[in-house]
Design an enzyme around this catalytic site. Structure first.
Site, PDB file in Angstrom:
ATOM      1  N   ASP A 238       0.863  -1.167   0.000  1.00  0.00           N
ATOM      2  CA  ASP A 238       0.000   0.000   0.000  1.00  0.00           C
ATOM      3  C   ASP A 238       0.909   1.229   0.000  1.00  0.00           C
ATOM      4  OD1 ASP A 238      -2.272   1.588   0.022  1.00  0.00           O
ATOM      5  OD2 ASP A 238      -3.230   0.486   1.645  1.00  0.00           O
ATOM      6  N   GLU A 446     -17.396   9.937   5.418  1.00  0.00           N
ATOM      7  CA  GLU A 446     -16.926   8.555   5.577  1.00  0.00           C
ATOM      8  C   GLU A 446     -15.986   8.275   4.415  1.00  0.00           C
ATOM      9  OE1 GLU A 446     -19.959   5.576   5.385  1.00  0.00           O
ATOM     10  OE2 GLU A 446     -20.895   6.386   3.582  1.00  0.00           O
TER      11      GLU A 446
END
Length: 731
Positions: A238, A446
């Site tokens: 990542d 979110e």
């Protein structure tokens, strides 16, 4: 091109490189090696629900909405379209010499993490909380994206490996502790399936540690991935996760050690800059040239599989494929299938001819941000919910609008008092025959840590409540006394207890993509029936859930929860009334090994001896699984689609998942009054259990199998009025 041939060519090409040249190719922004005719290549591209961050593209519903479709064929078709548009853009950009970020053919999608906690801000990037549903949709996406041509159409990437689902605020130093049972039973299921069944080309590690080891340098995870599962593709970190080793996890002293730890443990490609230290690590004896070579070979194998050196049958895909009419129509269809109708007292579908004035209220009614979720592309036109309804009604029906309130701020104008649009909302409601209230969230409330405006929760939700200003607006609309429909645009569980009590209908639209407004109008006015099912549990409150940082599955998701859901996983109404009216199990083909199922627990007492198998039959079922033939009838007066679902529970076994779990599903289209028979295959894995040591085993004995259009839990029965059929099955 077969992998063996691609790897042979990669080995030959890499053998011509110096050690420094090999090391340079392990970065996401791999530079050109002109003396060997190798162009620059940027590995970083995104395609969660459409080609992302690279300009114009078809914007499909966010992944959680695709999860709600329970439609593998649709997800596969969407992925194929994404690959087509990705190829079109790559071909065009390459001809212009543009090899920048987000313009390659290696897409870091899908996200197959398990949405285990409704607070997680990135949960809407996933297909939901269930390992089986996630696996099936993930396989469909990977196969659709990679294609079945002579060369790979685009390369998919399963992320984030593994045990990753918040909290966002501490993800860079967090150690996710998961039991061996939860790993095998929940967290690794989708990754294993995508590797073994879909041959996913890449796997991305996570930021967090997993049981003490950084996920991007975990020997335990790599032993699973390349050892047990036989993964042959490449592994990517990542972004900037490797620098976390020494900066946040504190498992190494510096960047040189971090680079060495990552590549020595099997991380081939660095999204970040830490692999700039690979040569230093090599010079200090921390990394061998053989290790650097192997990583480079894996990466060039992928490039050969994509036809980037020898040409591809996809080289002629032209730019006009991007956002073509057919692709936009597919985005609209996907949005229609994703909507989940939670309540309907008969008000829906609306009848245009009976209305004179419609009130459209709410902060997400005319919001483009609420259409797209995160990791999105750029649509040439966004059809908001308001625009879709206005276009649908035309001049035949008067439409009045009011934002009602902001998303979370308490005023709309800098000099105004708080909630300065509430009176306008009251006026619109009073003047309307019916009110549509569109509330919810967007990626600023979110989302991912670092990419969100929700600084207090760092991308995660603090609770299940809508912002206070929206709750006040709901009360105003409910108090108007007018027929009212609540539309929720969000990517996760929101407390809808007030809406369920005070509104005539409640529908979840998720983040429905660029064509979301057009689809919403068609569904609201009955041109199509809603048919989505919840891919996550809507809980009554957070009180019943463990701490966010607790990765034990105990008490989480429909499979392990002990209480009653507000709205259960797998639940969703339609305008029709589909019901499974008969079901029988056939082991292999064409043997019939059970009597027809009956409703409720009575079936437990009425099973015939024919469900007991001879040893050879048990052996064959272990290899082949069984097939259920379900007869489903639409007893309603409206044509619809629905999702037939099969749940399995091992009885009398302490190692079994406590609640029945999804093991098969199929979409079905039914005209009013129509009956159809569907085959649903249960894999041998459906008749296994996982013990505390993480060992999965075949377990003989009795299994309860439920066949219906919902879960067999009491809350689903209460909401639908239909109890799934139950069969006791002996293995």
């Amino acid at each position: 091109m077969r992998r063996e041939e691609a790897r042979r060519k990669a080995v030959e090409l890499v053998s011509k490189m110096t050690t420094e040249e090999k090391a340079s190719q392990l970065r996401y922004d791999a530079p050109a090696i002109k003396r060997l005719g190798i162009p620059a290549y940027n590995w970083w591209n995104e395609a969660l629900h459409g080609v992302a961050r690279a300009g114009q593209a078809t914007v499909f519903p966010q992944a959680i909405g695709l999860g709600a479709t329970f439609d593998t064929a649709l997800v596969g078709e969407i992925a194929d379209v994404i690959a087509t548009e990705g190829r079109a853009k790559f071909n065009a950009y390459s001809k212009k010499g543009d090899r920048d970020i987000y313009k390659g053919l290696t897409f870091w999608s899908p996200n197959v993490n398990i949405f285990r906690d409704p607070r997680w801000g990135r949960g809407h990037e996933t297909y939901g909380e269930d390992p089986y549903l996630t696996s099936r949709l993930g396989v469909a996406f990977v196969k659709g994206l990679q294609g079945d041509g002579e060369t790979m159409k685009a390369a998919a990437c399963a992320k984030h490996f593994a045990v990753h689902s918040g909290p966002e605020a501490i993800r860079h130093e967090f150690d996710a502790r998961a039991s061996a049972k939860d790993m095998e039973e929940t967290y690794l299921v989708a990754f294993e399936t995508l590797v073994k069944e879909a041959q996913v080309e890449a796997v991305m590690g996570a930021y967090n540690r997993v049981n003490g080891e950084p996920a991007c340098a975990s020997r335990a995870l790599q032993e699973k991935l390349r050892g047990e599962w036989g993964f042959e593709g490449h592994f990517v970190s990542d972004c900037w996760a490797i620098s976390d080793f020494h900066e946040r996890h504190m498992v190494t002293k510096n960047a040189c050690e971090s680079a060495a730890l990552a590549i020595n443990t099997g991380c081939d490609l660095n999204c970040g800059v830490t692999y700039l230290y690979i040569m230093k690590a090599y010079e200090e004896g921390l990394v061998t040239e053989e290790t650097i070579t192997e990583a480079a070979v894996r990466l060039f194998t992928t490039r050969y599989l994509l036809g980037l050196f020898d040409g591809s049958e996809y080289d002629d895909i032209s730019y006009p494929e991007v956002e073509s009419p057919a692709h936009l129509a597919l985005a609209e269809k996907a949005a229609e299938e994703s909507f989940v109708l939670l309540k309907n007292d008969g008000i829906l579908p609306l009848k245009k001819e009976t209305l004179k004035t419609v009130g459209l209220i709410g902060p997400n009614m005319n919001s483009r941000a609420a259409l797209i979720g995160n990791y999105h592309g750029t649509a040439s036109r966004y059809v908001t919910i308001q625009e879709g309804i206005q276009d649908y009604l035309g001049s035949d029906v008067r439409v009045l609008t009011s934002v009602g309130c902001e998303l979370f701020r308490d005023h709309s104008e800098s000099l105004s008092r708080g909630q300065n649009r509430l009176s306008e909302a009251r006026i619109v409601a009073d003047a309307s025959d019916v009110v549509l209230l569109c509330v919810g969230l967007d990626e600023t409330l979110e989302g991912e840590e670092g990419d969100t405006g929700n600084s207090d929760a760092s991308g995660d939700k603090a609770d299940l409540q809508l912002p206070q200003v929206q709750r006040e607006l709901m009360e105003v609309v409910a108090a108007s006394g007018k027929p009212a429909i609540l539309l929720l645009m969000a990517g996760s569980d929101i407390d809808l207890s007030y809406a369920a009590e005070h509104f005539d209908a409640v529908m979840v639209l998720w983040y429905p993509g660029g064509e979301g407004g057009r689809a919403a109008a068609k569904v609201l006015f009955g041109d199509a029936s809603p048919s989505g099912k919840l891919p996550v549990t809507f809980y009554e409150s957070l009180v019943e859930l463990p701490e966010f940082t607790d990765y034990s599955m105990q008490g989480r998701t429909y499979r392990y929860m002990a209480g009653k859901a507000q709205f259960p996983f797998g639940y969703g109404l339609t305008y029709g009334k589909a019901e499974v009216t008969a079901a029988e199990i056939r082991a292999g083909e064409p043997r019939n090994t059970s009597a027809p199922a009956e409703r409720g627990d009575k079936a437990a007492q009425d099973q015939p001896a024919s469900t007991k198998k001879e040893p050879d039959a048990v052996s064959r079922e272990a290899q082949e699984g069984v097939t259920i033939f379900a007869e489903v009838t639409n007893r309603g007066s409206f044509d619809t689609q629905d999702v037939v679902q099969v749940y399995v529970k091992k009885t009398d076994c302490p190692d079994a998942v406590p609640n029945p779990q999804l093991q098969a599903f199929a979409r079905v289209s039914l005209k009013a009054g129509e009956t159809r028979q569907l085959p649903l295959k249960l894999s041998p894995k459906a008749f296994t259990v996982v013990d505390a040591k993480g060992v999965r085993r075949e377990e003989s004995g009795t299994y309860a199998i439920y066949v219906g259009c919902s879960q067999p839990d009491e809350r689903s029965v209460e909401l639908t009025g239909i109890r799934p059929l139950k069969i006791l099955y002996e293995t």
